[in-house]
Structure formats: C-alpha cells, structure tokens
Design a protein around this motif. Sequence first.
Motif, PDB file in Angstrom:
ATOM      1  N   PHE A 111      -3.780  -5.812   3.368  1.00  0.00           N
ATOM      2  CA  PHE A 111      -1.925  -5.242   2.719  1.00  0.00           C
ATOM      3  C   PHE A 111      -1.984  -5.279   1.689  1.00  0.00           C
ATOM      4  N   PRO A 112      -3.239  -5.001   0.583  1.00  0.00           N
ATOM      5  CA  PRO A 112      -2.471  -4.925  -0.865  1.00  0.00           C
ATOM      6  C   PRO A 112      -3.152  -3.172  -1.554  1.00  0.00           C
ATOM      7  N   SER A 113      -4.515  -3.148  -0.250  1.00  0.00           N
ATOM      8  CA  SER A 113      -4.461  -1.216  -0.245  1.00  0.00           C
ATOM      9  C   SER A 113      -2.631  -0.658   0.981  1.00  0.00           C
ATOM     10  N   PHE A 114      -2.630  -1.812   1.739  1.00  0.00           N
ATOM     11  CA  PHE A 114      -1.433  -1.142   2.249  1.00  0.00           C
ATOM     12  C   PHE A 114      -0.751  -0.410   1.593  1.00  0.00           C
ATOM     13  N   PHE A 115      -0.156  -1.721   0.471  1.00  0.00           N
ATOM     14  CA  PHE A 115       0.428  -1.513  -0.004  1.00  0.00           C
ATOM     15  C   PHE A 115       0.613  -0.490  -1.158  1.00  0.00           C
ATOM     16  N   GLU A 116      -0.529  -0.587  -1.763  1.00  0.00           N
ATOM     17  CA  GLU A 116      -0.550   0.584  -2.441  1.00  0.00           C
ATOM     18  C   GLU A 116       0.148   2.016  -2.343  1.00  0.00           C
ATOM     19  N   GLU A 117       0.413   2.191  -0.801  1.00  0.00           N
ATOM     20  CA  GLU A 117      -0.140   3.423  -0.239  1.00  0.00           C
ATOM     21  C   GLU A 117       1.696   3.501  -0.761  1.00  0.00           C
ATOM     22  N   ILE A 118       1.713   2.400  -0.484  1.00  0.00           N
ATOM     23  CA  ILE A 118       3.554   2.612  -0.377  1.00  0.00           C
ATOM     24  C   ILE A 118       4.693   2.662  -1.294  1.00  0.00           C
ATOM     25  N   ALA A 119       3.933   2.029  -2.980  1.00  0.00           N
ATOM     26  CA  ALA A 119       4.260   1.147  -3.876  1.00  0.00           C
ATOM     27  C   ALA A 119       5.165   2.612  -4.304  1.00  0.00           C
ATOM     28  N   THR A 120       4.726   3.432  -4.403  1.00  0.00           N
ATOM     29  CA  THR A 120       5.089   4.783  -5.234  1.00  0.00           C
ATOM     30  C   THR A 120       6.275   5.821  -4.275  1.00  0.00           C
ATOM     31  N   THR A 121       6.654   4.623  -3.338  1.00  0.00           N
ATOM     32  CA  THR A 121       7.932   5.549  -3.235  1.00  0.00           C
ATOM     33  C   THR A 121       9.460   5.701  -3.832  1.00  0.00           C
ATOM     34  N   ARG A 122      10.315   6.813  -3.995  1.00  0.00           N
ATOM     35  CA  ARG A 122      11.944   6.583  -4.546  1.00  0.00           C
ATOM     36  C   ARG A 122      11.870   5.536  -3.995  1.00  0.00           C
ATOM     37  N   ASN A 123      12.096   5.402  -2.526  1.00  0.00           N
ATOM     38  CA  ASN A 123      13.190   5.153  -1.480  1.00  0.00           C
ATOM     39  C   ASN A 123      13.432   3.999  -1.403  1.00  0.00           C
ATOM     40  N   PRO A 138       5.384 -26.017   1.573  1.00  0.00           N
ATOM     41  CA  PRO A 138       4.649 -26.137   0.419  1.00  0.00           C
ATOM     42  C   PRO A 138       3.118 -26.119   0.878  1.00  0.00           C
ATOM     43  N   ALA A 139       2.727 -26.784   1.259  1.00  0.00           N
ATOM     44  CA  ALA A 139       1.517 -27.649   1.462  1.00  0.00           C
ATOM     45  C   ALA A 139       0.740 -25.896   2.669  1.00  0.00           C
ATOM     46  N   ASP A 140       1.151 -25.087   3.232  1.00  0.00           N
ATOM     47  CA  ASP A 140       0.399 -24.592   3.489  1.00  0.00           C
ATOM     48  C   ASP A 140      -0.167 -23.544   3.052  1.00  0.00           C
ATOM     49  N   ARG A 141      -1.484 -23.748   3.052  1.00  0.00           N
ATOM     50  CA  ARG A 141      -2.545 -22.629   2.421  1.00  0.00           C
ATOM     51  C   ARG A 141      -1.674 -21.247   1.697  1.00  0.00           C
ATOM     52  N   GLU A 142      -2.142 -20.510   3.398  1.00  0.00           N
ATOM     53  CA  GLU A 142      -2.047 -19.391   3.717  1.00  0.00           C
ATOM     54  C   GLU A 142      -0.771 -18.487   3.522  1.00  0.00           C
ATOM     55  N   ALA A 143       0.367 -19.727   3.924  1.00  0.00           N
ATOM     56  CA  ALA A 143       1.650 -19.023   3.549  1.00  0.00           C
ATOM     57  C   ALA A 143       1.788 -19.447   1.836  1.00  0.00           C
ATOM     58  N   SER A 144       1.503 -19.965   0.604  1.00  0.00           N
ATOM     59  CA  SER A 144       0.889 -19.811  -0.141  1.00  0.00           C
ATOM     60  C   SER A 144      -0.106 -18.443  -0.916  1.00  0.00           C
ATOM     61  N   LEU A 145      -0.951 -18.310  -0.705  1.00  0.00           N
ATOM     62  CA  LEU A 145      -1.442 -17.678  -1.104  1.00  0.00           C
ATOM     63  C   LEU A 145      -0.549 -16.199  -0.307  1.00  0.00           C
ATOM     64  N   PHE A 146       0.333 -15.778   0.499  1.00  0.00           N
ATOM     65  CA  PHE A 146       0.783 -14.616   1.062  1.00  0.00           C
ATOM     66  C   PHE A 146       1.998 -15.032   0.016  1.00  0.00           C
ATOM     67  N   LEU A 147       3.026 -15.663  -0.427  1.00  0.00           N
ATOM     68  CA  LEU A 147       3.995 -15.774  -1.458  1.00  0.00           C
ATOM     69  C   LEU A 147       3.723 -15.597  -2.316  1.00  0.00           C
ATOM     70  N   ASP A 148       1.942 -15.723  -2.971  1.00  0.00           N
ATOM     71  CA  ASP A 148       1.809 -14.867  -4.401  1.00  0.00           C
ATOM     72  C   ASP A 148       1.677 -13.472  -3.936  1.00  0.00           C
ATOM     73  N   LEU A 149       0.517 -13.533  -3.564  1.00  0.00           N
ATOM     74  CA  LEU A 149       0.061 -11.768  -2.914  1.00  0.00           C
ATOM     75  C   LEU A 149       1.998 -10.806  -3.213  1.00  0.00           C
ATOM     76  N   ILE A 150       2.960 -11.794  -2.144  1.00  0.00           N
ATOM     77  CA  ILE A 150       3.825 -10.340  -2.474  1.00  0.00           C
ATOM     78  C   ILE A 150       4.643 -10.608  -3.960  1.00  0.00           C
ATOM     79  N   ASP A 151       5.169 -11.943  -4.868  1.00  0.00           N
ATOM     80  CA  ASP A 151       4.698 -11.751  -6.056  1.00  0.00           C
ATOM     81  C   ASP A 151       4.257 -11.153  -6.617  1.00  0.00           C
ATOM     82  N   SER A 152       3.314 -11.162  -7.088  1.00  0.00           N
ATOM     83  CA  SER A 152       2.056 -10.087  -7.980  1.00  0.00           C
ATOM     84  C   SER A 152       2.345  -8.863  -7.460  1.00  0.00           C
ATOM     85  N   ALA A 153       2.884  -8.940  -6.902  1.00  0.00           N
ATOM     86  CA  ALA A 153       3.281  -7.329  -5.790  1.00  0.00           C
ATOM     87  C   ALA A 153       5.226  -7.332  -6.446  1.00  0.00           C
TER      88      ALA A 153
END
Length: 440
Positions: A111-123, A138-153
């Motif tokens: 997902f990070p590499s996918f987002f890098e390709e679309i992040a530059t869009t002006r739309n 909040p106790a779900d580890r994978e969900a916490s990692l995902f929320l951290d991932l989109i927050d950092s992006a």
Amino acid sequence: MSNNLDILAITESWLTGDHRDDHAIADLTSTLPDYNLHHIPRKNRAGGGVCVCLRKSFKINMSTIKEYDSFQYIDLAITSRCQTPLRLIVLYRPQKTECKQNTAPIFFREFPSFFEEIATTRNNLLITGDFNFHVNDPADREASLFLDLIDSAGLKQFVTVPTHIKGNTLDLIITRSTDNFVSNVSATNFLPSDHAAVLCSLDIVRPETTKMEIRIRKLRDIDLNTFRNDILQSSLYTSPSPDLDKLIAQYENVLLKLKDKHAPLITRTVKCRPNAPWYNEQLRDLKQKLRRLERRWLSSKLEIDKQCFKELSNQYHEMINQAKLDYHKMQFENCNSKQLFQQVEKLSKPKTSKVLPSEIPNDPLVERFSSFFAEKIQRIKANLEESPPSHLSVQTSYSCTSTLSELAMVSEESVKEIIMKSPSSSCTLDPIPTWLLKNV
C-alpha cells in the motif's frame, strides 16, 4: 434509486470478466439506463471484483490498473461540469490469498508504494472500499498498524459506525487530511449483504440529468379516412407510371410525402430515468417500516429490536425478488414470439450500441459491405470448383410424372388476401409501416 445516488462503489461484485457477467450487467443497465458501469473483474477465482456505477453525464477517465497480491482496485478520474476532477479509488482487500495466507503483511508492504504513485495527483482524492480491518477495535493490532499507516501518509478516515453484521467497521472512506469535501457519513443495514451501505455527500458539482434526443411520429393518431382519400387523389392513382421501376419509385415517394403530411417527424429531448416497474406501493410502505425499525435498533441497541429489524429485512428482500419474478413472468405470458426473444435478450445480454466506422461516409461504407459479400460468394464458388465432390449415386424408390410447365395468373383479390394474412412486420426502408398499409 431510493437514495438518488450519483455514484455507487461496489466491492465483491463477483463479476468474472466473461459471459457469466451478462445477466447481472443486463439487469443493471435495464434498471438504470442513465448510469454507466465500470468494473475490474476477479478472474480465475470466485468472489472479489470491484466496480463503480455512475451517471452517464459524468466524464470518466480510467487509469491503468497494476496488479497487487493483497488487494484489487479501480482508479477513475470523474469530472462534472468542468470542475477539478475527483480521483476515486475503490479498493477491496480479501483476508486471505489464494494460498490461504493472511494478506495484511503483504498489504502493509504494497500500500505505501501504491499510495506514492497516486499522492502526486492534483485532483480531489477519495479512497473507499472494504479494507477488512476492524478499525473500531483499539486492541486489534493490524487495524492499529493500518490507521498509523494512513495517518503517516497524510490521510484521514471518516467512517465511525459499524459496517458489518458483526458490529465491526470494515468499509472506509479516506481522503487527504487537508481536503474537506466529504460530509454526512452514515451507514444503513437493510441490505441482504452482511455489509452495510455507507453513504456520504461529496462537495462537488452534481452532474446534469442525462438527456437523449428521440424522433417520433404519431402514426396511431392518423385519420385513416383522410389518409385513404389523399392516396386516391395522388398521382399514384390519377396518373400511375406504366414502367414498373418508375411505379415503385412513385409508390414510395407518394407514401413518404403523405406520411410526412399526416404524421410529421417530431424531435423531443427526454430525461433518462431509473426503470423498476416491479417496485410497487406495498414494497415502498414496507421499506418505510424497515427504516423505522432500523432507527429504533440503532437508538436502543436492544437485541429484540435487532431481531425484529433483521426479520423484516429478510421479508422485504424476499418480496422484492418475488415482485421481480411476478413482473417478468407476466411480461412473458402476454407477449408474442417476437416480443419473447426481445424480452429474453433484454434480461440476458447487456445493452450495446451499434457502432459504424466514423471516419468513413455512409455511401462508401455501403459499397464496402456489398463488395465484401459479393467477393465472399465468389471465393466460396472458387473453392468448390477447385475441389469437386466425388461422384454420388442417389437411389430413389419413386418416380415423378408431374411437370411444372407454366405459372397460373392470380387475381388481385388473391394477392390482397395473401398480403392481409401475412405478419405485419416492417422495415425502416418501408415508406409506411405494414399495419398502416393494410388499413389504407
């Protein structure tokens, strides 16, 4: 239809990319004539697939799709009335791969590499779909990692209500943190799916209603007696040509002019609207009751209210299926053989527009069609002459003593009787429809 949606994003469409899709797409295009369907099928595996159904008045540009092991997606640039395009990405992440491996570790790499390709869009960027992370826990580890991932992006997630039958939030709406065009996010649980429908408003210009031009003649309103009198007073009767070819041309010209006089061509612009003739008042009343039960359950959180809501939801969808079944059964019972084929084609094949080459004028195109079939016949004859069949001996056990030496003349009454008994099928080349011809 009841929510007057402009854009509908669907995950797990189960479309496969072959003829098995035809029935589902035909049902959609017949019910929603003012919408287009864009989809990415999930080939060689059951389930999956993403698609977007949106109004035809949107301008759409689909980006090239790359293959990822952990998720499927469709990427559309949607423009309405010259506004900055909305880049809509609909994503589906299955929990397991084909090899039964958990897709989460692979997703966090891809997902990070996918987002890098679309992040530059002006739309305006909108990512939505079924991510299969329990972001409510909040106790779900994978969900916490995902929320951290989109927050950092630099992204934010809007859905805070349960979207799954088990009370988890799996279906998400994500935009950039700096964007502010999403509002009124809610979910409704009355669908037969185990997932809820997530609704939201987008602060973009709404597209115009899809319109189309139709050309009609009010042939049924023609006064037949006046039409007959005009035929009798025309040159077709007062001075018919003795030459057969000229008489045929005279026949067509006279009838075409009279058709234009009595039923002139009218051009109208009509709006395309959803078409669900099977949706009746009983279903509409039941749906209102279903909505009331849904609001009561969401307010009280009581199990008894949830059970009442689920029971009525099942009853509602059974009634929808029965209403559609009864309607189509009635359509088949009341149609002739020609209409039967039309009904079957409408239900089993998606609508397609007949397209001719735009760069070639009509007259040369007609000549090319004619030459193609003439040359085809010549090729077949040449092939037959090159390989003559072996000698065949046919034994017959009877002999025929009758011969056909001449054709008997037929009366005008006999010809008229044959014409009147023949089916009233017409061609666009006919000067007037066959049913009108028989009447006048």
